[in-house]
Scaffold this active site. Structure first.
Site, PDB file in Angstrom:
ATOM      1  N   GLY A  73     -11.229  -3.539   5.790  1.00  0.00           N
ATOM      2  CA  GLY A  73     -10.161  -2.925   6.230  1.00  0.00           C
ATOM      3  C   GLY A  73     -10.461  -2.189   7.372  1.00  0.00           C
TER       4      GLY A  73
ATOM      5  N   HIS B 234      -6.641  -5.409   4.946  1.00  0.00           N
ATOM      6  CA  HIS B 234      -5.567  -4.649   5.405  1.00  0.00           C
ATOM      7  C   HIS B 234      -5.733  -3.739   6.666  1.00  0.00           C
ATOM      8  CE1 HIS B 234      -7.668  -0.769   3.811  1.00  0.00           C
ATOM      9  NE2 HIS B 234      -7.932  -1.974   2.803  1.00  0.00           N
ATOM     10  N   ASP B 235      -4.827  -3.545   7.475  1.00  0.00           N
ATOM     11  CA  ASP B 235      -4.771  -2.669   8.523  1.00  0.00           C
ATOM     12  C   ASP B 235      -5.763  -3.105   9.614  1.00  0.00           C
ATOM     13  OD1 ASP B 235      -2.759  -0.695   7.340  1.00  0.00           O
ATOM     14  OD2 ASP B 235      -4.435  -0.584   5.836  1.00  0.00           O
TER      15      ASP B 235
END
Length: 265
Positions: free
Chosen positions: A136, A118-119
């Site tokens: 992440g 994520h991200d």
């Protein structure tokens, strides 16, 4: 052309010439651009934004929810740029409230079993070799190459045109234009072959080499080395990019090679 054994949610936005092979599943809130090929047994989950002329191979999962216990179901996305190739069993998770999205740029190659958490923001023309695991909030600059079975710690930044050896544990930021290898991960010289392939002149490569001699091999701490670089080397986009990268590093940058702390010797 959609095979009868593929499932495509009626609210998904699929360009007219996208090919979806059998047994793939495409959920709602998905957008896929023209000319993209979705191989068999691919799962495209809500929030996916896939560009034009991509190739996504069997077993890949795009835009699954983050593997982050803080994720609370917020609406986020995962973006794949144009002409990017995603090989077998790659997973790209969507973002969290932090950045709202995960991004893989255009003209990238993610080889089999790569994970992008994520991200993350991965630039254009990047290569992540087989089984690279990206935690992440990682940022990887344009034209960077990460060797197979490497693991990238969360919040790490990898600069543009960097090349990292296979099997690396990437705990610190890797500045632009360098090669990095060994354990712990260390500066191993300039990525001169890659730079020449991308049109950098011999003079420009020499300037970058001199910059890193001062930074990593001059016996100075980072602040002293950066001051000396700004004093002795003429301003240029490359010089300023390196200086800004090191000054703004949140996790600290990799070190110069020290034979006494290397398990290779």
């Amino acid at each position: 052309m959609n095979q009868p054994f593929a499932y495509i949610h009626p609210e998904a936005k699929i360009a007219h010439n996208v090919v979806v092979e059998p047994f793939s599943t495409i959920y709602q809130d998905v957008e896929i651009g023209e000319g993209t090929w979705i191989g068999p047994n691919v799962t495209i989950m809500p929030g996916a934004r896939i560009g034009k002329n991509c190739k996504i191979f069997p077993g890949a999962v795009i835009s699954a929810v983050p593997q982050d216990l803080k994720f609370a179901g917020e609406k986020t996305t995962a973006h794949i740029g144009d002409n990017t190739v995603i090989r077998e069993c790659v997973t790209v998770n969507r973002g969290t409230v932090d950045r709202q999205r995960t991004v893989v740029g255009s003209n990238c190659l993610l080889m089999a079993y790569v994970h992008v958490a994520h991200d993350c923001v991965i630039g254009d023309n990047c290569i992540l070799a087989n089984s690279v695991q990206v935690a992440g909030h990682v940022e990887i600059g344009d034209y960077a190459i990460v060797g197979g079975s490497s693991a990238v710690h969360q919040f790490v930044k990898v600069g543009p045109h960097a090349m990292i050896s296979g099997g690396s544990l990437i705990r610190k930021d890797v500045p632009p234009f360098v090669k990095a290898g060994r354990e712990p991960l260390s500066y191993s010289g300039i990525n001169s072959i890659g730079l020449r392939r991308r049109g950098f002149s011999d003079q420009k490569i020499s300037e970058i080499q001199q910059l890193y001699r001062l930074l990593f091999l001059g016996g100075l701490n980072n602040n002293e080395a950066l001051d000396k670089i700004e004093l002795e080397l003429a301003p240029s986009p490359e010089r300023d990019e390196v200086v800004n990268f090191v000054r703004q590093s949140g996790r600290g940058v990799i070190k110069g090679y020290n034979r006494h702390n290397s398990s290779a010797d």
